[in-house]
Structure formats: structure tokens, C-alpha cells
Design a protein around this motif. Structure first.
Motif, PDB file in Angstrom:
ATOM      1  N   THR A   1       7.733   0.932   5.646  1.00  0.00           N
ATOM      2  CA  THR A   1       7.962  -0.516   5.654  1.00  0.00           C
ATOM      3  C   THR A   1       9.293  -0.850   4.988  1.00  0.00           C
ATOM      4  O   THR A   1      10.072  -1.670   5.497  1.00  0.00           O
TER       5      THR A   1
ATOM      6  N   ASP B   1       0.849  -1.191   0.000  1.00  0.00           N
ATOM      7  CA  ASP B   1       0.000   0.000   0.000  1.00  0.00           C
ATOM      8  C   ASP B   1       0.895   1.255   0.000  1.00  0.00           C
ATOM      9  O   ASP B   1       1.774   1.394   0.853  1.00  0.00           O
TER      10      ASP B   1
ATOM     11  N   GLN C   1      -0.326  -0.298 -15.159  1.00  0.00           N
ATOM     12  CA  GLN C   1      -1.145  -1.460 -15.529  1.00  0.00           C
ATOM     13  C   GLN C   1      -1.731  -2.124 -14.294  1.00  0.00           C
ATOM     14  O   GLN C   1      -1.157  -2.057 -13.206  1.00  0.00           O
TER      15      GLN C   1
ATOM     16  N   ALA D   1       3.995   0.825  -6.455  1.00  0.00           N
ATOM     17  CA  ALA D   1       2.962   1.412  -5.593  1.00  0.00           C
ATOM     18  C   ALA D   1       2.544   2.815  -6.029  1.00  0.00           C
ATOM     19  O   ALA D   1       3.349   3.619  -6.478  1.00  0.00           O
TER      20      ALA D   1
HETATM   21  N1  NAP Z   1      -4.311  -3.371  -8.186  1.00  0.00           N
HETATM   22  C1  NAP Z   1      -3.757  -2.856  -9.277  1.00  0.00           C
HETATM   23  O1  NAP Z   1      -4.086  -3.210 -10.417  1.00  0.00           O
HETATM   24  C2  NAP Z   1      -2.674  -1.812  -9.139  1.00  0.00           C
HETATM   25  C3  NAP Z   1      -2.337  -1.010 -10.220  1.00  0.00           C
HETATM   26  C4  NAP Z   1      -1.292  -0.081 -10.098  1.00  0.00           C
HETATM   27  C5  NAP Z   1      -0.614   0.014  -8.891  1.00  0.00           C
HETATM   28  N2  NAP Z   1      -0.990  -0.762  -7.848  1.00  0.00           N
HETATM   29  C6  NAP Z   1      -0.290  -0.605  -6.565  1.00  0.00           C
HETATM   30  O2  NAP Z   1       0.155  -1.872  -6.090  1.00  0.00           O
HETATM   31  C7  NAP Z   1       0.051  -1.928  -4.663  1.00  0.00           C
HETATM   32  C8  NAP Z   1      -0.824  -3.094  -4.279  1.00  0.00           C
HETATM   33  O3  NAP Z   1      -2.107  -2.932  -4.855  1.00  0.00           O
HETATM   34  P1  NAP Z   1      -3.300  -3.893  -4.441  1.00  0.00           P
HETATM   35  O4  NAP Z   1      -4.409  -3.595  -5.369  1.00  0.00           O
HETATM   36  O5  NAP Z   1      -2.803  -5.299  -4.304  1.00  0.00           O
HETATM   37  O6  NAP Z   1      -3.652  -3.306  -3.021  1.00  0.00           O
HETATM   38  P2  NAP Z   1      -4.085  -4.050  -1.703  1.00  0.00           P
HETATM   39  O7  NAP Z   1      -4.873  -5.279  -2.040  1.00  0.00           O
HETATM   40  O8  NAP Z   1      -4.706  -3.008  -0.838  1.00  0.00           O
HETATM   41  O9  NAP Z   1      -2.711  -4.535  -1.093  1.00  0.00           O
HETATM   42  C9  NAP Z   1      -1.929  -3.663  -0.320  1.00  0.00           C
HETATM   43  C10 NAP Z   1      -0.824  -4.439   0.340  1.00  0.00           C
HETATM   44  O10 NAP Z   1      -0.110  -3.563   1.216  1.00  0.00           O
HETATM   45  C11 NAP Z   1      -0.012  -4.190   2.487  1.00  0.00           C
HETATM   46  N3  NAP Z   1       0.005  -3.184   3.545  1.00  0.00           N
HETATM   47  C12 NAP Z   1      -0.982  -2.325   3.873  1.00  0.00           C
HETATM   48  N4  NAP Z   1      -0.612  -1.559   4.919  1.00  0.00           N
HETATM   49  C13 NAP Z   1       0.629  -1.980   5.267  1.00  0.00           C
HETATM   50  C14 NAP Z   1       1.529  -1.589   6.287  1.00  0.00           C
HETATM   51  N5  NAP Z   1       1.240  -0.625   7.167  1.00  0.00           N
HETATM   52  N6  NAP Z   1       2.704  -2.220   6.351  1.00  0.00           N
HETATM   53  C15 NAP Z   1       2.998  -3.213   5.485  1.00  0.00           C
HETATM   54  N7  NAP Z   1       2.181  -3.625   4.496  1.00  0.00           N
HETATM   55  C16 NAP Z   1       1.018  -3.014   4.400  1.00  0.00           C
HETATM   56  C17 NAP Z   1      -1.211  -5.081   2.589  1.00  0.00           C
HETATM   57  O11 NAP Z   1      -0.958  -6.097   3.516  1.00  0.00           O
HETATM   58  P3  NAP Z   1      -2.190  -6.862   4.263  1.00  0.00           P
HETATM   59  O12 NAP Z   1      -2.917  -7.620   3.216  1.00  0.00           O
HETATM   60  O13 NAP Z   1      -1.493  -7.707   5.248  1.00  0.00           O
HETATM   61  O14 NAP Z   1      -3.024  -5.777   4.841  1.00  0.00           O
HETATM   62  C18 NAP Z   1      -1.333  -5.619   1.174  1.00  0.00           C
HETATM   63  O15 NAP Z   1      -0.476  -6.716   0.969  1.00  0.00           O
HETATM   64  C19 NAP Z   1      -0.527  -0.590  -4.207  1.00  0.00           C
HETATM   65  O16 NAP Z   1       0.514   0.277  -3.831  1.00  0.00           O
HETATM   66  C20 NAP Z   1      -1.202  -0.069  -5.470  1.00  0.00           C
HETATM   67  O17 NAP Z   1      -1.242   1.338  -5.484  1.00  0.00           O
HETATM   68  C21 NAP Z   1      -1.994  -1.669  -7.936  1.00  0.00           C
END
Ligand code: NAP
Length: 192
Positions: A43, A36, A111, A60
Motif C-alpha cells: 500500500t 495492517d 503501545q 505496524a
Molecule cells: N491496536 C493496537 O493497539 C496496536 C498496537 C501496536 C501496533 N498496532 C498496529 O497498528 C496497525 C493498526 O492496528 P489496528 O488494531 O487498528 O488494526 P485493524 O483494526 O485491523 O486496522 C487495520 C487497518 O489496515 C487497513 N488495511 C487492511 N488491509 C489493507 C489493504 N490490503 N490495503 C490497505 N489497507 C488495509 C484496514 O482498512 P479497512 O478498515 O478498510 O479494512 C484498517 O484501517 C496494525 O499494523 C497493528 O499491527 C496496533
């Protein structure tokens, strides 16, 4: 919220994936930051020693989520997160400044996860992905990984300062995604 299965179920369906504490996960030569965005810097800084000398691909978006925030947007849940930092800084730059021994490459971020690793699912793969960073060898490593995923057009945007534009694209990506309808994947193509 997005219809994803619970993590425990997903892990059971993907036996090749291992869940590790952050510092152990950072033992590989290439590390991908999918934390996140609002919590990524703290982290990663906490495991600076484990990351030293590694290529860190930063995926991220530095979004701050909060239902109480006033960022109206026609999402199913009615709001958009706030981007911080933006314009004059980026998360990619913050990570590179905080971890000078780490080779940060901003990439993937334009993406969705499914299509980062499977670009040919859209238009036969005829679209563009980007890399930015201060370390040419790390960008080559990231490009090799993207090529292995099936990408054929990897555009080098120069230094890590280009992370600003890549992160700020997130709002446009959401707008396009909402226009096409949730679950419809798409890519961007730089025509030149
Ligand atoms: N989804 C997409 O298609 C997409 C596209 C572009 C960029 N991104 C980026 O990729 C990243 C992940 O996206 P996502 O969709 O998978 O989001 P997500 O499902 O909300 O996953 C976020 C991750 O961050 C971890 N996290 C949250 N707070 C934390 C903390 N305080 N310390 C350590 N870890 C922490 C969470 O762990 P827990 O599960 O243990 O809470 C989870 O593994 C984000 O930064 C997002 O902006 C995603």
C-alpha cells in the motif's frame, strides 16, 4: 472482536477526523502508518510519490492473520498471528528500503493506540516509548509528537534495524495483556 464500535459510529463521534484516500492522507508532513502490517508495504509503495521526503512513523506489526494457522495461544479466539518478517528483517526496514526518499521512524508499536496518545493514563506517564530510524531529524519530529502526547521518556534505539526488536515485542505485549486481562492498559519502563 475487541468490542470497538463500528467505524461509521466512531467517525460520527469524532468530527475532527477526516477520512481520505491514501495518497491524499500522505499530503501532511508527518504520516503515521497504521495499515495492517501484512499489507502495509504494498500500500505504501503504491503512494511512494506522495510520501517522498515525508516523515513516516511506522506503527505496524507485520502479522499474518489466518484462523486456519497453527499458532495456538490462550487468546479468546485460540490462535496468534504469524510474524513475518522477523529475526533477520523487519517491516520497518522493508519500508525504508522500498522507499529510500521517505524518512521512516519505527515508533508507537510497543503501545496500544489509546495509550500512545495518552501515556499519562498509565502510572502518571512514568514509562518508556521508543524510536528507531536512519534519520535524526525525523526521530526528533517523532519525539516532539510523542512529547506533545505526554511522553517524557522517549528512548532512541538507533538505526531502523531496531525495528526488529520493537516488532518482535508484540508477542510479549500480547502475553502481558492477556495476563492482566483484556482492556487493562499497561506500559513498559526501562529502568536505568
Ligand atoms: N491496536 C493496537 O493497539 C496496536 C498496537 C501496536 C501496533 N498496532 C498496529 O497498528 C496497525 C493498526 O492496528 P489496528 O488494531 O487498528 O488494526 P485493524 O483494526 O485491523 O486496522 C487495520 C487497518 O489496515 C487497513 N488495511 C487492511 N488491509 C489493507 C489493504 N490490503 N490495503 C490497505 N489497507 C488495509 C484496514 O482498512 P479497512 O478498515 O478498510 O479494512 C484498517 O484501517 C496494525 O499494523 C497493528 O499491527 C496496533
Amino acid at each position: 472482536m475487541m468490542g470497538n464500535p463500528p467505524y461509521k459510529q466512531w467517525l460520527a463521534d469524532h468530527p475532527g477526523i477526516t477520512l481520505l484516500p491514501f495518497n491524499e492522507a500522505a499530503a501532511d508532513e508527518i504520516v503515521i502508518n497504521g495499515i495492517d502490517g501484512h499489507n502495509a508495504l504494498n500500500t505504501l509503495t503504491a503512494i511512494a510519490d506522495a510520501l517522498s521526503g515525508k516523515v513516516l512513523i511506522d506503527y505496524a506489526v507485520p502479522y499474518i492473520y489466518g484462523a486456519e494457522m497453527e499458532h495456538p495461544w490462550p487468546t479468546p479466539w485460540g490462535t496468534m498471528p504469524k510474524l513475518d518478517p522477523y529475526d533477520t528483517d523487519s517491516l520497518g526496514e522493508q519500508i525504508q528500503r522500498a522507499l529510500p526518499d521517505v524518512k521512516v521512524v519505527k515508533s508507537f508499536v510497543t503501545q496500544e493506540q489509546e495509550t500512545v496518545v495518552n501515556p499519562k493514563a498509565i502510572g502518571g506517564g512514568d514509562h518508556t516509548v521508543f524510536v528507531a530510524g536512519e534519520h535524526a531529524d525525523a526521530k526528533r519530529t517523532a519525539t516532539e509528537l510523542l512529547t506533545a502526547y505526554g511522553w517524557s521518556d522517549v528512548l532512541d534505539l538507533g538505526g531502523i534495524v531496531s525495528a526488529r526488536g520493537m516488532e518482535m515485542y508484540a508477542g510479549m505485549h500480547s502475553a502481558i495483556g492477556l495476563a492482566l486481562g483484556l482492556g487493562n492498559h499497561f506500559g513498559v519502563k526501562v529502568v536505568r
